[in-house]
Write an enzyme that holds these catalytic residues in place. Structure first.
Site, PDB file in Angstrom:
ATOM      1  N   ARG A 104      58.955  21.698  26.650  1.00 20.47           N
ATOM      2  CA  ARG A 104      59.816  20.521  26.584  1.00 20.47           C
ATOM      3  C   ARG A 104      59.015  19.321  27.048  1.00 20.47           C
ATOM      4  NH1 ARG A 104      65.688  20.823  29.188  1.00 20.47           N
ATOM      5  NH2 ARG A 104      64.514  20.793  31.120  1.00 20.47           N
ATOM      6  N   THR A 108      60.918  13.063  26.806  1.00 22.62           N
ATOM      7  CA  THR A 108      61.958  13.053  25.764  1.00 22.62           C
ATOM      8  C   THR A 108      62.868  14.274  25.843  1.00 22.62           C
ATOM      9  OG1 THR A 108      60.595  14.313  24.226  1.00 22.62           O
ATOM     10  CG2 THR A 108      60.330  11.909  24.193  1.00 22.62           C
ATOM     11  N   ASP A 200      63.601  25.882  37.639  1.00 21.41           N
ATOM     12  CA  ASP A 200      62.671  26.027  36.506  1.00 21.41           C
ATOM     13  C   ASP A 200      62.296  27.494  36.352  1.00 21.41           C
ATOM     14  OD1 ASP A 200      60.103  26.223  35.054  1.00 21.41           O
ATOM     15  OD2 ASP A 200      60.226  24.045  35.028  1.00 21.41           O
ATOM     16  N   ASP A 203      58.419  28.361  36.162  1.00 22.35           N
ATOM     17  CA  ASP A 203      57.736  28.211  37.459  1.00 22.35           C
ATOM     18  C   ASP A 203      58.138  29.321  38.425  1.00 22.35           C
ATOM     19  OD1 ASP A 203      56.284  26.010  36.728  1.00 22.35           O
ATOM     20  OD2 ASP A 203      57.687  24.557  37.573  1.00 22.35           O
TER      21      ASP A 203
HETATM   22  C1  PRP Z   1      62.376  26.017  29.596  1.00 22.89           C
HETATM   23  C2  PRP Z   1      63.145  27.250  29.221  1.00 22.89           C
HETATM   24  C3  PRP Z   1      63.489  26.983  27.790  1.00 22.89           C
HETATM   25  C4  PRP Z   1      63.700  25.490  27.767  1.00 22.89           C
HETATM   26  C5  PRP Z   1      65.178  25.219  27.753  1.00 22.89           C
HETATM   27  O1  PRP Z   1      61.075  26.090  29.165  1.00 22.89           O
HETATM   28  O2  PRP Z   1      62.431  28.440  29.430  1.00 22.89           O
HETATM   29  O3  PRP Z   1      62.474  27.349  26.871  1.00 22.89           O
HETATM   30  O4  PRP Z   1      63.116  24.979  28.970  1.00 22.89           O
HETATM   31  O5  PRP Z   1      65.424  23.865  27.668  1.00 22.89           O
HETATM   32  P1  PRP Z   1      66.104  23.192  26.404  1.00 22.89           P
HETATM   33  O6  PRP Z   1      67.281  24.036  26.040  1.00 22.89           O
HETATM   34  O7  PRP Z   1      66.522  21.829  26.907  1.00 22.89           O
HETATM   35  O8  PRP Z   1      65.089  23.096  25.315  1.00 22.89           O
HETATM   36  P2  PRP Z   1      60.006  24.949  29.486  1.00 22.89           P
HETATM   37  O9  PRP Z   1      59.996  23.941  28.395  1.00 22.89           O
HETATM   38  O10 PRP Z   1      60.224  24.427  30.869  1.00 22.89           O
HETATM   39  O11 PRP Z   1      58.638  25.707  29.354  1.00 22.89           O
HETATM   40  P3  PRP Z   1      58.034  26.947  30.160  1.00 22.89           P
HETATM   41  O12 PRP Z   1      58.773  28.172  29.689  1.00 22.89           O
HETATM   42  O13 PRP Z   1      56.631  26.944  29.721  1.00 22.89           O
HETATM   43  O14 PRP Z   1      58.213  26.729  31.628  1.00 22.89           O
HETATM   44  N1  URA Z   2      64.511  24.894  31.759  1.00 19.52           N
HETATM   45  C1  URA Z   2      64.547  25.532  32.945  1.00 19.52           C
HETATM   46  O1  URA Z   2      63.628  26.295  33.278  1.00 19.52           O
HETATM   47  N2  URA Z   2      65.600  25.325  33.736  1.00 19.52           N
HETATM   48  C2  URA Z   2      66.620  24.507  33.405  1.00 19.52           C
HETATM   49  O2  URA Z   2      67.576  24.362  34.190  1.00 19.52           O
HETATM   50  C3  URA Z   2      66.557  23.845  32.166  1.00 19.52           C
HETATM   51  C4  URA Z   2      65.498  24.065  31.362  1.00 19.52           C
END
Ligand code: PRP
Ligand code: URA
Length: 209
Positions: A104, A108, A200, A203
């Site tokens: 993400r 944005t 998160d 993380d």
């Molecule tokens: C997180 C989560 C989803 C996304 C959800 O991933 O694991 O993939 O955010 O958010 P959305 O519904 O608003 O798109 P992130 O983009 O933080 O990446 P990561 O898994 O690499 O930590």
């Molecule tokens: N991605 C995450 O990991 N946590 C949230 O709450 C939203 C998006």
């Protein structure tokens, strides 16, 4: 319209509480996500087709049922989705695993695809996309787009925690995709995090940040 299934089994809800708790460290968080993924896989496979075969028990001949061999693929959205793969594979060990890499954009909140690798026989498989979080729904909608562009026809989306906004986003963009969640939370905050959520997921799974 996509159907939404909330798995309110007591074991799932109990484990989810400790997944949410900020005092839960990386090792335990990872183990709990793995366990909940297995429990959810048990529920999500309820509609798997069976066929009848004949076997000999030590006592007699019997007509009994086995899975009819429907081809399944699990697709984690990188990176947090990886935390759910082994849990699902415990129940569906012959499934293939594809990967879709999305992050993400922090400004944005829109998803950006950086990787996609799927099994070759996409059109013949049923897909289960896994990701712990469905927040705005941007990542899920993009992952489903990516699968459909490559020929996938039958897709389920499975996550631990969803916000209403994310559920609505999938329902509007992909009404043929059913959604399987362990908890439907209240809302998103101004940073696109699910409230109360778990923070998160990536993380916490990988001990980063
Ligand atoms: C997180 C989560 C989803 C996304 C959800 O991933 O694991 O993939 O955010 O958010 P959305 O519904 O608003 O798109 P992130 O983009 O933080 O990446 P990561 O898994 O690499 O930590
Ligand atoms: N991605 C995450 O990991 N946590 C949230 O709450 C939203 C998006």
């Amino acid at each position: 319209m996509s159907k939404v299934y909330v798995f309110d089994h007591p074991l799932i809800q109990h484990k989810l509480t400790y997944i949410r708790d900020k005092r839960t460290g990386t090792k335990e968080f990872r183990e709990l996500v793995d366990e909940v993924a297995t429990l959810m896989a048990f529920e999500i496979t309820r509609d798997m087709p069976l066929e009848e075969i004949e076997i000999d028990t030590p006592v007699t001949t019997a007509k009994t049922k086995v899975l009819s061999g429907k081809k399944i693929a699990i697709v984690p959205i990188l990176r947090a989705g990886i935390g759910m793969v082994d849990g699902v594979l415990k129940l569906i060990p012959a499934a293939k695993v594809g990967h879709i890499g999305l992050y993400r954009d922090p400004e944005t909140l829109k998803p950006v695809e950086y990787y996609a690798k799927l099994p070759a026989d996409v059109e013949e498989r049923d897909f289960i996309i896994v990701d712990p979080m469905l927040a705005t729904g941007g990542s899920a909608v993009e992952a489903i787009n990516s699968l459909k562009t490559r020929g996938a026809k039958n897709i389920k989306f499975m996550c631990l925690i969803a916000a209403p906004e994310g559920v609505q986003a999938i329902q509007e963009s992909h009404p043929d995709v059913d959604i399987y969640i362990a908890a439907l939370d209240e809302k998103l905050n101004d940073h696109g995090y699910i409230v109360p959520g778990l923070g998160d997921a990536g993380d916490r799974l990988f001990g980063t940040k």
